[in-house]
Design an enzyme around this catalytic site. Structure first.
Site, PDB file in Angstrom:
ATOM      1  N   GLY A  39       0.849  -1.190   0.000  1.00 43.55           N
ATOM      2  CA  GLY A  39       0.000   0.000   0.000  1.00 43.55           C
ATOM      3  C   GLY A  39       0.880   1.234   0.000  1.00 43.55           C
ATOM      4  CG  LEU A  42      -2.028  10.119   3.619  1.00 42.64           C
ATOM      5  CD1 LEU A  42      -3.018  10.815   4.539  1.00 42.64           C
ATOM      6  CD2 LEU A  42      -0.921  11.086   3.219  1.00 42.64           C
ATOM      7  CB  ALA A  43      -0.609   4.278   6.527  1.00 39.31           C
ATOM      8  N   GLY A  44       1.276   3.968   3.990  1.00 43.70           N
ATOM      9  CA  GLY A  44       2.278   3.140   3.323  1.00 43.70           C
ATOM     10  C   GLY A  44       3.433   3.945   2.762  1.00 43.70           C
ATOM     11  CG  HIS A 265     -18.676  11.792   5.751  1.00 48.44           C
ATOM     12  ND1 HIS A 265     -19.343  12.962   5.483  1.00 48.44           N
ATOM     13  CD2 HIS A 265     -17.432  12.162   6.137  1.00 48.44           C
ATOM     14  CE1 HIS A 265     -18.517  13.982   5.701  1.00 48.44           C
ATOM     15  NE2 HIS A 265     -17.356  13.513   6.096  1.00 48.44           N
ATOM     16  NE  ARG A 329     -16.448  13.102   9.593  1.00 49.03           N
ATOM     17  CZ  ARG A 329     -15.333  12.891   8.932  1.00 49.03           C
ATOM     18  NH1 ARG A 329     -14.855  11.675   8.844  1.00 49.03           N
ATOM     19  NH2 ARG A 329     -14.693  13.892   8.370  1.00 49.03           N
ATOM     20  CG  HIS A 400     -16.201   8.708   4.810  1.00 52.76           C
ATOM     21  ND1 HIS A 400     -15.624   9.014   3.601  1.00 52.76           N
ATOM     22  CD2 HIS A 400     -15.524   9.404   5.739  1.00 52.76           C
ATOM     23  CE1 HIS A 400     -14.632   9.871   3.806  1.00 52.76           C
ATOM     24  NE2 HIS A 400     -14.534  10.103   5.088  1.00 52.76           N
ATOM     25  NE  ARG A 434     -11.888   8.697   9.873  1.00 54.71           N
ATOM     26  CZ  ARG A 434     -12.084   9.821   9.177  1.00 54.71           C
ATOM     27  NH1 ARG A 434     -11.578  10.959   9.591  1.00 54.71           N
ATOM     28  NH2 ARG A 434     -12.792   9.796   8.070  1.00 54.71           N
TER      29      ARG A 434
END
Lengths: 636, 284
Positions: A39, A42-44, A265, A329, A400, A434
């Site tokens: 991946g 962002l994280a990967g 969402h 949310r 979402h 979240r």
């Protein structure tokens, strides 16, 4: 079974203590160790770039043609950080507290505190990389507010924050690729994880252009493969987002945490056509200035502008005076569903509420509104053909984000040693809901700061025998992968992969969507296995496995959604409380709010795979709240 | 709506391709262009024919995966719109629509409407970044950035890397893409230390990757789904001259005025990608 490895001591010292106690790898020895990162969102990308900088041999895999396409790119609104640049009372502890409370007390305190601490460094890192965040005229960074909080801590780059943060990480990654420290494998999909003596030592992949199945060995495997909202078929996720990597790892023994925790969402563009393939999000930041309302009267037929003030119901402002349109949310979504269920929804299908900017335009002027939200208004205009500067937007909730994912300990390691999971692919940090602008924060915290600390500790403290892909376990796993592909290709039935996916999505949305009931979940649990059986008997894929075959790619992913959806429903069924995004109709307060049951459910559900057709086993990680006392969430 | 689609079908990079005509029916105006293709593909699968391969992912105009020529225009000709955001309300019942992949030597066809855009990544690899190892950044507010500069950087950074600019350019130049990236980073104080090297290196890579030269047609700006302005090409050319001057080298000729040597140069590569040449009947 569930060893959380949460460090002892006061919460504000846990991460520092952990970092100090972790073992290090000598700079000269790092290049001897190989790390697979699957991946490149962002994280990967952040993890691969940072581990590359440190000197490890990194192999990064993406099913896209370039790492810049990952779905992190679509995040609009912003990223939180406890900088207190606005002097409005923000602090690390407040961000921590808001996140624990926002997640309805179903997240691990120690992880959340670490996230809040690191948030500060993330903004520094991104600004230094050239991420063009919004600025004040004095040259300082600008901030705005998001749902569920009362401070302005969100940093943003117009409505394209995710894009800009991803490009920052992508550019850092490309620099490492050029330097030869990261090898990028594009158009390559993970199809299984390889375990040797119970620890993760590699992966099996398929080249999406040639169809070639390959094995890759390494010392550590990091999964950063995103969430599984596409189980609903219609969601705000990119079409290719899927659960295959985490699901195949789950089948190999990684426990799955809180699968039923999904986020709906509140501000998406309502569905318009039967053929619609996905839903489009309108950033939550719109609720800073947009006012949400529906007509007071059921079955109202007048257009929005003809409905006088006295006949409008600003239901969020009325019910939640402290937070108004900026409630979290889950609360906003549920309230929208309720007013629509009452027959007061707007738009052609009655599945929508107004998000009205008339007051904001009057107060701030058209130009200011255009400056703040222009691109979002453009997106809306393009899809609906309506001009939201003159008629209110219509919005409706849509799937979402998934808070559930593979269970990980404080080091972000799954229950398979050597298999780390970061970003949305793990279950960590957000509990049952979240807060806005926290997903980007978690992806980058995991990628830039946590994985690059905990993975080296694992390498330094584990005796890793040298292995290569000639090992029998690689051969065996590769054979299983090939069999599975072959099975899919040889069914030669009558139904396309998409037709199964659509039908599954409707079952999950109706029964495990915005509201869940005992009866509905049982119905889904009866229907899903039937659909799965039909899939394996009646699927049609045109073409072969030795070419670029998008039908095969889809079918492979749908086969995993057909299994994961069942686990989601089982998890939802056993959790007979309402919390965050998980609303059980049997568990509500007198005034219709979600009612938690801390006595019985203050735990993370971690499910163990027991083989096809066998009931999975539920393990529980008890959650304790020392720093944010358990309380009924109220935004009134 | 009922439509006739003429679609470029090419099974693989080495196969030869041709246009194939299909009919689609029951298309509604609120469907997106890609949803219309989904309908076609479901129909093809029902008839046991290979579905049309096209790239897409976010379907909201930001990932940059999608894109092909629609009636000869990249992304279909609606201003500031990717093909995934293009609504069928812009077409009429009975229309014939021609779909073909981006055509450029630097972007070989992989299958049907999918091309290989890895050359863009190699341009980024040669300098499209700011070197800042994780953990070594100063406080975010320590360096002030004038709002105008941040806005310019953002306008440039909005590029989604779809490749429409290359596809629309008669010379298949990558100037708009490269200049967007150069302008993004060169506009910020954080990008200043590597400014000269970045510009020189990215322009050099662009040439090596077989992209053509800019002759100021402006087609790139016209089709750019993010409306990246042509002025960034001018900015990049200025930065290029500045970089060459400051490095005491012979001033480089601007890519927007050098054409002949480069075009001749690239002919030797044309055989390799002969199958991606524009067929005569697909000329705009």
């Amino acid at each position: 079974m569930l060893e959380t490895r949460i460090p002892s001591g006061p919460i504000e010292q846990k991460w520092d203590k952990c970092r100090f106690e972790m073992k290090l790898v000598n700079p000269a020895n790092r290049r001897k160790h190989s790390i697979i990162v699957v991946g490149a969102g962002l994280a990967g990308a952040a993890a691969a770039a940072t581990l590359g900088q440190q000197g490890y041999q990194v192999h990064c895999f993406s099913y896209h043609d370039t790492p810049r396409r990952a779905h992190s790119i679509a995040a609009q609104g912003g990223i939180n950080a406890a900088k207190n640049y606005r002097n409005d009372g923000d602090s690390v502890f407040r961000l921590f507290k808001d996140t624990v409370k926002g997640g309805d007390f179903r997240a691990r305190e120690a992880n959340v505190h670490r996230l809040a601490e690191i948030s500060v460094n993330i903004i520094d890192q991104c600004v230094a990389q050239g991420v063009p965040f919004a600025r004040e005229y004095g040259g300082l960074l600008d901030n705005r507010s998001f749902g569920g909080v009362q401070v302005e801590r969100t940093f943003y780059a117009r409505g394209q924050t995710g894009q800009q943060l991803l490009l920052g990480a992508y550019q850092a990654l490309e620099e490492q690729i050029a330097a030869g420290r990261v090898t990028m494998h594009i158009r390559t999909e993970l199809l299984d994880v390889v375990l040797i003596n119970g620890i993760a030592r590699g992966i099996v992949t398929r080249d999406l252009v040639t169809g070639q199945v390959d094995c890759h060995a390494a010392d550590v495997v990091v999964l950063a493969t995103g969430g599984y909202s596409n189980v609903f078929y219609l969601s705000t996720n990119a079409k290719a987002s899927n659960c295959t990597a985490i699901w195949r790892a789950h089948r190999r023994g990684a426990l799955f945490g809180n699968p039923c925790f999904t986020q709906i969402h509140p501000t998406c563009i309502p569905l318009s056509s039967e053929q619609q393939s996905k839903l489009t999000l309108m950033s939550e930041s719109l609720r800073n200035d947009g006012r949400v309302w529906v007509p007071k009267k059921k079955g109202e037929t007048r257009s929005a502008r003809d409905i006088p003030e006295s006949e409008r119901d600003y239901y969020l402002e009325n019910r939640y005076p402290n937070f108004g349109n900026l409630v979290p949310r889950d609360v906003a979504s549920r309230n929208a569903k309720e007013v629509c269920d009452e027959g007061r929804g707007v738009g052609p299908r009655g599945q929508g509420v107004y998000l009205d900017f008339a007051d904001a335009i009057h107060r701030l002027g058209l130009e200011t509104v255009r400056e703040k939200y222009g691109n979002l208004f453009d997106i809306y205009q393009r899809i609906t053909g309506e001009d939201a500067y003159t008629i209110p937007m219509r919005i409706y909730p849509a799937p979402h984000y998934t808070m559930g994912g593979l269970w990980v300990d404080y080091h972000l390691m799954s229950t398979i040693p050597g298999l780390f999971v970061s970003g949305e692919a793990n279950f960590s940090d957000h509990g049952a809901n979240r807060l806005g602008a926290s997903a980007l924060m978690q992806g980058l915290a995991d990628g830039y700061f946590i994985i690059p600390s905990t993975v080296p500790d694992y390498i330094a403290s584990t005796k890793l025998d040298p292995v290569d892909t000639s090992h029998p376990e690689f051969k065996a796993t590769e054979a299983e992968v090939k069999d599975r592909i072959n099975n899919l290709l040889t069914i030669r039935g009558k139904r396309s992969p998409d037709s199964f996916h659509k039908e599954l999505g409707k079952i999950v949305w109706d029964n495990c969507g915005m509201a869940r009931s005992d009866a509905g979940l049982r119905k889904a649990l009866a229907r899903i296995p039937e659909l799965r059986d039909e899939f394996w008997q009646n699927l049609r894929i045109v073409g072969t496995g030795e070419e670029l075959n998008q039908g095969l790619e889809k079918a492979n992913r749908v086969s995993d959604f057909l299994e994961l959806s069942e686990l989601m429903c089982m998890d939802a069924l056993q959790r007979t409380e309402s919390c965050g995004g998980h609303f059980r109709v049997e568990s509500q307060t007198a005034d219709g709010e979600a009612k938690r049951n801390d006595e019985d459910f203050a735990y993370t559900a971690a499910w163990e795979w027991k083989g096809s057709g066998n009931t999975p086993v539920l393990h529980k990680e008890p959650l304790t709240f020392e720093y944010v006392p358990l309380s009924q969430r109220s935004y009134k | 709506m009922n439509l006739k689609l003429r679609i470029w079908r090419q099974q693989s990079a080495n196969a030869s391709g041709s246009f194939v005509t299909y009919q689609v029916s029951d298309i509604t105006p609120d469907m997106s262009f890609l949803e219309m293709l989904d309908v076609l593909n479901e129909d093809l699968i029902n008839r046991q024919e290979p579905p049309v391969a096209f790239e897409h992912d976010c379907r909201e105009g930001i990932c940059g995966s999608c894109g092909f020529l629609v009636n000869g225009v990249a992304h279909g000709g609606q201003r500031g719109t990717t093909v995934c955001q293009l609504a069928m309300r812009f077409f009429e019942d009975g229309d014939t629509i021609t779909l073909e992949p981006w055509r450029a030597r630097a972007f070989p066809v992989i299958r049907d409407l999918i091309v290989n855009r890895s050359a863009f990544d190699r341009i980024i690899q040669s300098g499209g970044f700011i070197t800042v190892p994780t953990g070594s950044a100063p406080d975010a507010n320590a360096v002030l950035v004038p709002k105008e500069d941040a806005d310019t950087a953002f306008d440039a950074a909005a590029c989604i890397g779809c490749g429409a600019c290359v596809a629309a350019c008669p010379n298949a130049a990558a100037m708009l893409f490269t200049s967007a990236k150069v302008t993004h980073l060169n506009s910020l104080p954080q990008g200043e230390p590597q400014r000269d090297q970045r510009t020189l290196s990215m322009v050099a890579t662009m040439r090596n990757e077989l992209f053509g030269s800019c002759t100021n047609h402006g087609e790139c700006e016209a089709v750019c789904p993010k409306q990246i302005p042509l002025e960034f090409i001018g900015k990049m050319n200025r930065d290029l001259i500045r970089a060459a001057w400051r490095r005491h080298r012979e001033p480089l000729l601007m890519p927007s005025v050098v054409q002949q040597p480069f075009m001749e140069d690239s002919h030797e590569h044309s055989d390799k990608h002969a199958d991606t040449q524009l067929p005569a009947d697909a000329q705009k």
